[in-house]
Design an enzyme around this catalytic site. Structure first.
Site, PDB file in Angstrom:
ATOM      1  N   HIS A 139       1.675  12.213 -35.774  1.00 48.60           N
ATOM      2  CA  HIS A 139       2.895  12.356 -34.977  1.00 48.60           C
ATOM      3  C   HIS A 139       3.655  13.594 -35.461  1.00 48.60           C
ATOM      4  O   HIS A 139       3.970  13.708 -36.644  1.00 48.60           O
ATOM      5  CB  HIS A 139       3.756  11.111 -35.142  1.00 48.60           C
ATOM      6  CG  HIS A 139       4.844  10.958 -34.140  1.00 48.60           C
ATOM      7  ND1 HIS A 139       5.894  11.849 -34.033  1.00 48.60           N
ATOM      8  CD2 HIS A 139       5.046  10.015 -33.172  1.00 48.60           C
ATOM      9  CE1 HIS A 139       6.711  11.445 -33.077  1.00 48.60           C
ATOM     10  NE2 HIS A 139       6.217  10.349 -32.526  1.00 48.60           N
TER      11      HIS A 139
ATOM     12  N   GLU B 219       2.525   2.325 -29.427  1.00 46.73           N
ATOM     13  CA  GLU B 219       2.346   3.135 -30.634  1.00 46.73           C
ATOM     14  C   GLU B 219       2.460   2.299 -31.900  1.00 46.73           C
ATOM     15  O   GLU B 219       1.782   2.576 -32.903  1.00 46.73           O
ATOM     16  CB  GLU B 219       3.372   4.266 -30.644  1.00 46.73           C
ATOM     17  CG  GLU B 219       3.063   5.392 -31.598  1.00 46.73           C
ATOM     18  CD  GLU B 219       3.935   6.595 -31.303  1.00 46.73           C
ATOM     19  OE1 GLU B 219       3.464   7.508 -30.596  1.00 46.73           O
ATOM     20  OE2 GLU B 219       5.098   6.625 -31.773  1.00 46.73           O
TER      21      GLU B 219
ATOM     22  N   TYR C 251       3.742   8.758 -12.308  1.00 51.78           N
ATOM     23  CA  TYR C 251       2.954   9.590 -13.215  1.00 51.78           C
ATOM     24  C   TYR C 251       1.872  10.376 -12.474  1.00 51.78           C
ATOM     25  O   TYR C 251       1.238  11.256 -13.048  1.00 51.78           O
ATOM     26  CB  TYR C 251       2.329   8.735 -14.317  1.00 51.78           C
ATOM     27  CG  TYR C 251       3.313   8.347 -15.380  1.00 51.78           C
ATOM     28  CD1 TYR C 251       3.495   9.131 -16.512  1.00 51.78           C
ATOM     29  CD2 TYR C 251       4.088   7.201 -15.241  1.00 51.78           C
ATOM     30  CE1 TYR C 251       4.419   8.778 -17.483  1.00 51.78           C
ATOM     31  CE2 TYR C 251       5.016   6.844 -16.207  1.00 51.78           C
ATOM     32  CZ  TYR C 251       5.176   7.639 -17.323  1.00 51.78           C
ATOM     33  OH  TYR C 251       6.102   7.292 -18.268  1.00 51.78           O
TER      34      TYR C 251
ATOM     35  N   VAL D 267      -0.432   5.883 -12.849  1.00 51.61           N
ATOM     36  CA  VAL D 267       0.161   4.909 -11.930  1.00 51.61           C
ATOM     37  C   VAL D 267       1.580   5.340 -11.590  1.00 51.61           C
ATOM     38  O   VAL D 267       2.250   6.034 -12.370  1.00 51.61           O
ATOM     39  CB  VAL D 267       0.168   3.492 -12.534  1.00 51.61           C
ATOM     40  CG1 VAL D 267      -1.239   2.976 -12.719  1.00 51.61           C
ATOM     41  CG2 VAL D 267       0.938   3.455 -13.849  1.00 51.61           C
TER      42      VAL D 267
ATOM     43  N   ASP E 245      -2.191  10.374 -22.897  1.00 49.90           N
ATOM     44  CA  ASP E 245      -1.127  10.237 -21.914  1.00 49.90           C
ATOM     45  C   ASP E 245      -1.278  11.354 -20.900  1.00 49.90           C
ATOM     46  O   ASP E 245      -1.539  12.512 -21.264  1.00 49.90           O
ATOM     47  CB  ASP E 245       0.246  10.335 -22.592  1.00 49.90           C
ATOM     48  CG  ASP E 245       0.626   9.049 -23.305  1.00 49.90           C
ATOM     49  OD1 ASP E 245      -0.177   8.084 -23.277  1.00 49.90           O
ATOM     50  OD2 ASP E 245       1.722   9.000 -23.889  1.00 49.90           O
ATOM     51  N   VAL E 246      -1.091  11.036 -19.620  1.00 50.78           N
ATOM     52  CA  VAL E 246      -1.349  12.016 -18.571  1.00 50.78           C
ATOM     53  C   VAL E 246      -0.234  13.064 -18.462  1.00 50.78           C
ATOM     54  O   VAL E 246      -0.458  14.152 -17.910  1.00 50.78           O
ATOM     55  CB  VAL E 246      -1.560  11.310 -17.214  1.00 50.78           C
ATOM     56  CG1 VAL E 246      -0.232  10.745 -16.672  1.00 50.78           C
ATOM     57  CG2 VAL E 246      -2.236  12.228 -16.215  1.00 50.78           C
TER      58      VAL E 246
END
Length: 351
Positions: free
Chosen positions: A225, A295, A117, A114, A203-204
């Site tokens: 992480h 997260e 992005y 969106v 995530d893109v």
């Protein structure tokens, strides 16, 4: 009688002296082996291979058992509850890829695209075409507020397809973070669950830079992480606001996971997205914001529902002073990379 006295051959019958000589030589050989044999074996046969095989990232050769233990502790192959901890080039991963690559396993890759992005989606998909589950049937599910995001359409390989799913425009990162889990839950329930066996959310603003194969498949899959890998529990950035639904108590938690990449079977992911959405909506109603947004809620959920497969930081990496050294980078976050740049570098990289 001492050994040297025993070995001093007196005058007498030859046969008797010969037996005494044989016994003397046997005892001497035992003594020599006891004091020197094992040490010689270690110094000549074992030390060199260990020194050659075990090397740190700066090229320093590791020597001694303490160094060996340190290296092993940095690359565990299993979690404390018995779930595999996946390193892409490990023996277990190679075997798993070989076994599952012969099966046709429909997998979905779900991203939200969106606003600004949209500029990341083509590099993301192009890299996925090369590296994400090559040889498998993959459907890209693109939740987007602009159906023309991928005009002209990207050419996909055999067995790969794309579906564009409408999503309302959500200006502002905070609003986006609050809504993404809800959108994922709806998409999995209404469409994705009927088309694939596994779905991974990403995530893109990332790119695949090395193969990500069947070793990642599991019922509930989380990724460590990279900035908090192998850190003690008291340094993990769990949510600590007591009035937040994402709050983690001091005696809870094992690892801290990134929200950049996670997945699993459709049934497990439907449950995860639904439950995290409820936690987020509870905080929105109480006007509470978890410090790591989505997260934080993901980590709360994964404490209550431990993952059955944990991916190493190879599968979510970016360069910062805190990120762990990994044998191979596989999925790199451009967005998180930008966060560690200064303003000049951000402008140069068009962050």
């Amino acid at each position: 009688m001492g050994l040297f006295q025993f070995c001093k051959l007196p005058a007498g019958p030859v046969r008797k002296n010969r037996v005494q000589l044989i016994l003397c030589c046997f005892l001497l050989s035992l003594i020599i082996y006891f004091f020197h044999g094992p040490k010689a074996a270690v110094s000549l046969e074992s030390a060199r291979p260990f020194a050659e095989v075990l090397a740190m990232k700066d090229g320093t050769i590791l020597k001694g058992m303490s160094a060996i233990k340190t290296l092993v502790s940095k690359t565990p192959q299993e979690t404390s509850w018995g779930a595999p901890l996946v390193w892409g080039d490990s023996h277990n991963s190679v075997l798993r890829r070989a076994r599952l690559s012969e099966q046709e396993i429909p997998v979905g890759l779900l991203v939200l695209v969106v606003g600004t992005y949209a500029r990341f989606v083509r590099p993301f998909l192009s890299s996925a075409e090369t590296h994400f589950l090559p040889g498998q049937a993959v459907t890209y599910y693109i939740l987007t507020d602009n159906p023309r995001t991928l005009d002209p359409p990207l050419e996909l390989g055999p067995g790969r397809q794309m579906r564009l799913l409408p999503a309302a425009e959500m200006p502002g990162w905070d609003r986006l973070a609050h809504r993404r889990m809800v959108l994922f839950a709806e998409a999995i329930r209404e469409l994705i669950g009927n088309e694939v066996d596994y779905v991974f959310c990403a995530d893109v603003d990332q790119v695949f830079v090395a193969p990500v194969g069947e070793e990642i498949l599991g019922d509930l899959v989380a990724t460590l992480h990279p900035e908090f890998f192998d850190m003690p529990r008291n340094r993990l950035p769990y949510e600590d606001q007591e009035d937040s639904a994402a709050c983690v108590e001091e005696d809870e938690g094992d690892h801290y996971y990134t929200s950049e990449f996670y997945g699993g079977t459709v049934s497990q992911m439907r449950r995860l997205a639904r439950d995290c959405s409820l936690l987020i909506l509870q905080d929105v109603a109480n006007q509470v914001t978890a410090r790591a947004l989505e997260e934080s809620y993901l980590n709360r959920y994964l404490i209550d529902h431990r993952p059955t497969c944990v991916l190493s930081p190879e599968y979510s990496w970016w360069d910062s002073p805190l990120t762990a050294h990994v044998p191979r980078k596989r999925l790199v976050s451009l967005g998180r990379q930008c966060e560690v740049y200064d303003m000049a570098k951000r402008e140069q990289q068009r962050c």
